[in-house]
Enzyme design. Sequence first.
Site, mmCIF file in Angstrom:
data_model
loop_
_atom_site.group_PDB
_atom_site.id
_atom_site.type_symbol
_atom_site.label_atom_id
_atom_site.label_comp_id
_atom_site.label_asym_id
_atom_site.label_seq_id
_atom_site.Cartn_x
_atom_site.Cartn_y
_atom_site.Cartn_z
ATOM 1 N N LYS A 192 0.885 -1.163 0.000
ATOM 2 C CA LYS A 192 0.000 0.000 0.000
ATOM 3 C C LYS A 192 0.928 1.219 0.000
ATOM 4 O O LYS A 192 0.861 2.085 0.869
ATOM 5 C CB LYS A 192 -0.924 -0.050 1.232
ATOM 6 C CG LYS A 192 -2.048 0.939 1.223
ATOM 7 C CD LYS A 192 -3.143 0.631 0.232
ATOM 8 C CE LYS A 192 -4.208 1.723 0.256
ATOM 9 N NZ LYS A 192 -5.160 1.657 -0.860
ATOM 10 N N ASP A 224 -5.617 -3.227 -2.208
ATOM 11 C CA ASP A 224 -7.052 -3.184 -2.516
ATOM 12 C C ASP A 224 -7.309 -3.723 -3.919
ATOM 13 O O ASP A 224 -8.241 -4.496 -4.155
ATOM 14 C CB ASP A 224 -7.618 -1.762 -2.339
ATOM 15 C CG ASP A 224 -6.686 -0.677 -2.848
ATOM 16 O OD1 ASP A 224 -5.519 -0.982 -3.182
ATOM 17 O OD2 ASP A 224 -7.124 0.478 -2.944
ATOM 18 N N ASP A 248 -2.261 -12.368 5.469
ATOM 19 C CA ASP A 248 -3.262 -13.052 6.282
ATOM 20 C C ASP A 248 -4.614 -12.998 5.560
ATOM 21 O O ASP A 248 -5.302 -14.011 5.384
ATOM 22 C CB ASP A 248 -3.334 -12.322 7.640
ATOM 23 C CG ASP A 248 -4.159 -13.069 8.668
ATOM 24 O OD1 ASP A 248 -4.633 -14.174 8.356
ATOM 25 O OD2 ASP A 248 -4.345 -12.537 9.767
#
Length: 358
Positions: A192, A224, A248
């Site tokens: 990110k 995203d 995760d």
Amino acid sequence: MSKSILILPGDGIGPEIVAEAVKVLASLRDNYGLDIDLDEALVGGAAIDATGGPLPDATLDLAKEADALLLGAVGGPKWEALDISIRPEKGLLGLRSSLNLFANLRPAILYPQLADASSLKADIVAGLDIMIVRELTGGIYFGHPRGIRELDSGERQGFNTLVYSESEIDRIARVAFDIAKKRGKRVCSVDKANVLECTELWREVVSRIGEEHPDVELSHMYVDNAAMQLVKWPKQFDVMVTTNMFGDILSDCAAMLTGSIGMLPSASLDEQGKGMYEPIHGSAPDIAGKGTANPLATILSVAMMLRYSLDEPAMADRIERAVDKVLDDGLRTPDIMSDEMTEVGCEAMGDAIVAAID
Ligand code: NAD
């Protein structure tokens, strides 16, 4: 020299599925010259019942000496009321941190024979084969400072710290590139970097390691977008490498693309390639003792062990081909059962794999 493997059956369906995986290992040892020694130890709820703690010293000592570990699963309702510090899951976390297992490998593979098990259309997922490489011992799950504090206004504030050093990024990136070389030679690094400085550094270091591997195609993707692309067209990915928290979430998402939790193995490796291998699912207390659990995720974990810790890729191929054949023959445990297939239990599935190897 023979390699030592520590078997940790654990709780719930753990002992049932691990017994079938051990049958496979024993068959490779007895019939194909795989040079291994097997030892067994307690972990999780079974260890709590026997010794009062989820990771006895004896288990940890054996784990440190072993070349590889095979774990079933830990946990269950019997131990849920215990204090969080001595729950079965602490045994697993203790093993990961004591053995410095920093690289978590989670393949999301969908055998074409099981394409109907996915919630996505069969043509989007049939033949899917992604490897997610998740950093496992750093990032926001371990960063300090962390906690919940009271502000001057009296309002409470929760806080965690996302932190990665260059060396932590460097070593996980190298794992991803090494694996990509044995597969489709493509790495997608997920970050990110447009918002988080920590992952700006992540991108920079991964790019630097990428320059050392010109034969591997490197791309970068924001997390995203990666989540969207995994659902839209997952087959575009070969190896994905990412941080602890992003990994995760994305690895669970990728696992569910396959629709069959009983089929997916995983590995957690240290810097020398020693690893702990386990199915991604839990101890399934709802079906424990019924003899219906799917042992294939655990058997495929053995294949990963042969490939990544024992340097026996041909033996790993043997197991994976046997799984393919058994599915072709129409054998299914209840979790992957569909029309016109033959339903079998855990033990019969293990026997069928051993027979298919032969
Ligand atoms: P789970 O993965 O154990 O079960 C979820 C569902 O999948 C259940 O319906 C179960 O029957 C089914 N399932 C799982 N593995 C299967 C298999 N091999 N064959 C057929 N069906 C299978 O998850 P849960 O129910 O959320 O957790 C149960 C316990 O396992 C909890 O105590 C949890 O803490 C623990 N757990 C342990 C691990 C681990 O040891 N690595 C991981 C996750 C959960």
